[in-house]
Enzyme design. Sequence first.
Site, PDB file in Angstrom:
ATOM      1  N   HIS A 234       0.822  -1.220   0.000  1.00  0.00           N
ATOM      2  CA  HIS A 234       0.000   0.000   0.000  1.00  0.00           C
ATOM      3  C   HIS A 234       0.858   1.273   0.000  1.00  0.00           C
ATOM      4  CE1 HIS A 234      -3.344  -2.562   1.380  1.00  0.00           C
ATOM      5  NE2 HIS A 234      -2.580  -2.987   2.363  1.00  0.00           N
ATOM      6  N   ASP A 235       1.698   1.380   1.027  1.00  0.00           N
ATOM      7  CA  ASP A 235       2.313   2.679   1.338  1.00  0.00           C
ATOM      8  C   ASP A 235       3.293   3.194   0.288  1.00  0.00           C
ATOM      9  OD1 ASP A 235       0.749   2.697   3.579  1.00  0.00           O
ATOM     10  OD2 ASP A 235       2.325   2.000   4.925  1.00  0.00           O
TER      11      ASP A 235
HETATM   12  C1  BDR Z   1      -2.551   0.499   5.719  1.00  0.00           C
HETATM   13  O1  BDR Z   1      -2.630  -0.056   7.037  1.00  0.00           O
HETATM   14  C2  BDR Z   1      -1.374  -0.557   7.432  1.00  0.00           C
HETATM   15  O2  BDR Z   1      -1.505  -1.871   7.879  1.00  0.00           O
HETATM   16  C3  BDR Z   1      -0.451  -0.463   6.255  1.00  0.00           C
HETATM   17  O3  BDR Z   1       0.845  -0.078   6.682  1.00  0.00           O
HETATM   18  C4  BDR Z   1      -1.084   0.586   5.366  1.00  0.00           C
HETATM   19  O4  BDR Z   1      -0.605   1.877   5.661  1.00  0.00           O
HETATM   20  C5  BDR Z   1      -3.389  -0.355   4.784  1.00  0.00           C
HETATM   21  O5  BDR Z   1      -4.719  -0.376   5.183  1.00  0.00           O
HETATM   22 CA    CA Z   2       1.240   2.224   7.160  1.00  0.00          CA
END
Ligand code: BDR
Ligand code: CA
Length: 319
Positions: A234-235
């Site tokens: 994601h990040d």
């Molecule tokens: C987000 O939540 C965290 O677990 C991950 O680092 C990401 O930022 C995804 O929902």
């Molecule tokens: Ca995160």
Amino acid sequence: MKVICDGDPGHDDMLAFLLAAKHLELIGITTVMGNQSLEKVTKNALKIVEFAGLTSIPVAKGMPRPLVNEPLYAPEIHGETGLDGHALPEPTTPLADMHAVDFIISRVMENDDVTLVPTGPLTNIAAALIKEPRIAEKISCISLMGGSLTYGNSTPAAEFNIYVDPEAAAVVFRSGIPIKTFGLNVTRQAEATEAEVERIRRIGTPVATIVADLLDFYRTSLMRVFGLKGASLHDPCAVAVLIDPSIFVMQPMHVEIELKGEFTRGMTVCDYRHRRLTSDNLQGKDAVIRGKKPNAEVAVAIDKERFFDLLIDTLASYR
Ligand code: BDR
Ligand code: CA
């Protein structure tokens, strides 16, 4: 471009930091509770800068709890340390001698072109905006991971970063600062399956081996908890767009944070109704605009191959 990464590392936060440090001017990392307690994620940030040889980048510790909610962590995804999968040494690098909120305010006020990249709950950013509202005029852009155009992960409707601190998210989305936002609908497509993790492992350097071990843990968690095929990165999407915007398709939308719903608290309510109104055809006088003016560029598609090429080439440049 000067960047501050604000996150809760966190396996995918780590990748956001590693991308930003190689391609952008990363002037600081600030931490916020989220994937684990503030103490744990801050320790993880220091471990990351140590194993990657980035100890010249200041790390500042931020908010230990959300503005209104009680804290909520994600040990089932990121483990008890928040960065399980490879035992890293206890860090010895000192923290910046400033709270993360003051660090963000001071760096934004001293510079004209700071971009913030939040990859955890938005508590630090909201607190900075509340403490020093003038930063809203100075921040070039906020490129954040949070929310979703479709399904949630913490609840059917809400994504974790927004769900942990919806009031903070509402402060940020109403700030008037240009926002780019990467939600689950796109970030889950940045999925590192066994094949991508093996590509990273084959780089063969100490940094790549640590990253591959960590991603194997994270991948296994996401397969177990959500039945996914791999690790959702994601990040790093929120950083990759700043390096190569053409990896993503973005669309302007008005985004509100649901603060009250019985089933939908923490949901990002994205007004998709403008999606056919581009900057070109908006000039037409006939355009009928319903709803509020867009306050964010929302990611709707990703070129997964180019994303992974960028990520893997970057990891290969660490020793
Ligand atoms: C987000 O939540 C965290 O677990 C991950 O680092 C990401 O930022 C995804 O929902
Ligand atoms: Ca995160």
